[in-house]
Design an enzyme around this catalytic site. Structure first.
Site, PDB file in Angstrom:
ATOM      1  N   ASP A  26      10.757  -8.082   1.741  1.00 36.71           N
ATOM      2  CA  ASP A  26      10.451  -7.389   2.989  1.00 36.71           C
ATOM      3  C   ASP A  26      10.544  -8.338   4.187  1.00 36.71           C
ATOM      4  O   ASP A  26      11.085  -7.970   5.242  1.00 36.71           O
ATOM      5  CB  ASP A  26       9.076  -6.734   2.923  1.00 36.71           C
ATOM      6  CG  ASP A  26       7.951  -7.698   2.551  1.00 36.71           C
ATOM      7  OD1 ASP A  26       8.239  -8.811   2.044  1.00 36.71           O
ATOM      8  OD2 ASP A  26       6.776  -7.337   2.759  1.00 36.71           O
ATOM      9  N   THR A  33       0.812  -1.217   0.000  1.00 38.54           N
ATOM     10  CA  THR A  33       0.000   0.000   0.000  1.00 38.54           C
ATOM     11  C   THR A  33       0.842   1.263   0.000  1.00 38.54           C
ATOM     12  O   THR A  33       0.559   2.207  -0.738  1.00 38.54           O
ATOM     13  CB  THR A  33      -0.925   0.016   1.240  1.00 38.54           C
ATOM     14  OG1 THR A  33      -1.725  -1.164   1.241  1.00 38.54           O
ATOM     15  CG2 THR A  33      -1.826   1.237   1.224  1.00 38.54           C
ATOM     16  N   TYR A  64      13.599 -21.458   3.227  1.00 34.82           N
ATOM     17  CA  TYR A  64      12.482 -21.566   2.288  1.00 34.82           C
ATOM     18  C   TYR A  64      12.829 -22.610   1.230  1.00 34.82           C
ATOM     19  O   TYR A  64      13.989 -22.767   0.852  1.00 34.82           O
ATOM     20  CB  TYR A  64      12.274 -20.210   1.611  1.00 34.82           C
ATOM     21  CG  TYR A  64      10.856 -19.672   1.678  1.00 34.82           C
ATOM     22  CD1 TYR A  64      10.072 -19.818   2.819  1.00 34.82           C
ATOM     23  CD2 TYR A  64      10.308 -18.981   0.595  1.00 34.82           C
ATOM     24  CE1 TYR A  64       8.797 -19.306   2.868  1.00 34.82           C
ATOM     25  CE2 TYR A  64       9.025 -18.462   0.642  1.00 34.82           C
ATOM     26  CZ  TYR A  64       8.274 -18.627   1.786  1.00 34.82           C
ATOM     27  OH  TYR A  64       7.001 -18.116   1.834  1.00 34.82           O
TER      28      TYR A  64
END
Length: 289
Positions: A110, A21, A101
Site C-alpha cells: 500500500d 481494517t 528500502y
C-alpha cells in the site's frame, strides 16, 4: 493530475486496496476515470458486492496488507471475474520511482502504490501521508539520473493511527476512557493542545503527535534538500490533518505562498495500483532493470 503519457490501451481495471481494517476498490475505465467504487470491512469481503452485474473488468490489481487469510478470502471473492490478477509486491523500481528500502520487497504494497501515485501526480519532492489504522509518513525526493528525473523513496515513519493511539491508552490504563473522539466527525476543528476534558486531551495528543511527525519529516527534507516538499495526505483521517496543517501554514510567513501545498488525494493507493497497468510505466520499468 498525472504527468504521464501512455499509449492507448482500452481496458477496464479493477483496483483493490485491502488494508488493516477495510478493503476498498475502484473500477477505472480506459479514460483513467473511476466509474465505480466501494468499500467494506474486511470481515465482510466474501459477501461484498464489488461490481454490479452491469460492469466487468479485464484486469485486477491488488494491494493486500491484511494477511494471508484475507488474501485467500479476497481471491475467492474475485474468482468469478474473467480477468487477469496481479498482486502487488514492492520492488526496487517501478517506472520512474525508485525504492531505497534496505529490502525493497518488505515495503508495504500500500505504501509502494501510494508513493507511485504521489510521484506521478507531482513530479516533485514530496511527503506522502496515509492516515488510517496506522499512519505512514514517507519521503520521495526528486533526483536527476542520466538526464531523467526520478522520484526516490528515501524512507519514512510508521506510527499508530489517531484512533489506535486513543484506544491504546484506554486499553493500557485503569482510569482513562476507552472511547475515542472520531477525527472524521471533527475534520474542520483546530486541535488545541489545551484540552479541558480527558477524552479531548487524549484526542489532542493523538492528533498533535501525528502532526508533529509530519512536521519533523517536512523539516528534515527542507534542511537536507533546501526546499519545502509538497505534502499529500490520504486515508480516513486525512481531513483533520490537512485542516490543521493548512491553517498553520497559512500563518507562517517564512513559507512562500506557492509552496503552501497540502493536498488530500482520495484513494491514493487505488490510483497507484491503476498506474501500474499503463504501458508507459511498464516499459520504463523494463528498460531500467
Amino acid at each position: 493530475m498525472w504527468h504521464i503519457v501512455a499509449s492507448a490501451c482500452v481496458k477496464m481495471v479493477l483496483t483493490i486496496d485491502a488494508g488493516n481494517t477495510k478493503t476498498k476498490w475502484a473500477l477505472f475505465d480506459d479514460d483513467r476515470k473511476i466509474i465505480h467504487q466501494g468499500a467494506c470491512f474486511n470481515a465482510q469481503i466474501l459477501t461484498a458486492s464489488i461490481l454490479p452485474d452491469s460492469l466487468t473488468c479485464d484486469q485486477i490489481v491488488i494491494s493486500n496488507v491484511a494477511g494471508e487469510a484475507h488474501a485467500e478470502r479476497l481471491q475467492q471473492r474475485i474468482s468469478t471475474y474473467p480477468a487477469t490478477t496481479f498482486w502487488l509486491t514492492a520492488s526496487k523500481q517501478l517506472g520512474h520511482v525508485i525504492n531505497n528500502y534496505n529490502t525493497p520487497k518488505l515495503l508495504g504494497s500500500d505504501r509502494w502504490a501510494g508513493l507511485i501515485a504521489a510521484w506521478y501526480m507531482q513530479h516533485e519532492t514530496c511527503v506522502v501521508v496515509n492516515a488510517g489504522t496506522a499512519t505512514t509518513i514517507d519521503a520521495v525526493v526528486s533526483t536527476e539520473m542520466n538526464g531523467e528525473t526520478f522520484g526516490v523513496f528515501i524512507g519514512g515513519m510508521i506510527l499508530p493511527g489517531i484512533d489506535l493511539m486513543q484506544q491504546s491508552l484506554g486499553a493500557a490504563t485503569a482510569q482513562l476512557p476507552t472511547s475515542t473522539v472520531d477525527a472524521k466527525t471533527h475534520p474542520q476543528v483546530m486541535i488545541s493542545p489545551f484540552a479541558t476534558s480527558t477524552a479531548n486531551a487524549i484526542y489532542s495528543g493523538a492528533v498533535n503527535a501525528t502532526l508533529g511527525a509530519i512536521k519533523q519529516m517536512t523539516q528534515s527534507l527542507e534542511k537536507e534538500y533546501l526546499h519545502t516538499p509538497k505534502l499529500i495526505i490520504s486515508g480516513g483521517n486525512a481531513m483533520v490533518l490537512q485542516q490543521n496543517l493548512a491553517d498553520e501554514n497559512s500563518t507562517d510567513v517564512a513559507i512562500p505562498q506557492k509552496e503552501k501545498t497540502v493536498t488530500i488525494v482520495d484513494n491514493l493507493v487505488l490510483q497507484g495500483l491503476y498506474l501500474l497497468t499503463l504501458p508507459a510505466i511498464q516499459q520504463t520499468t523494463q528498460s531500467a532493470l
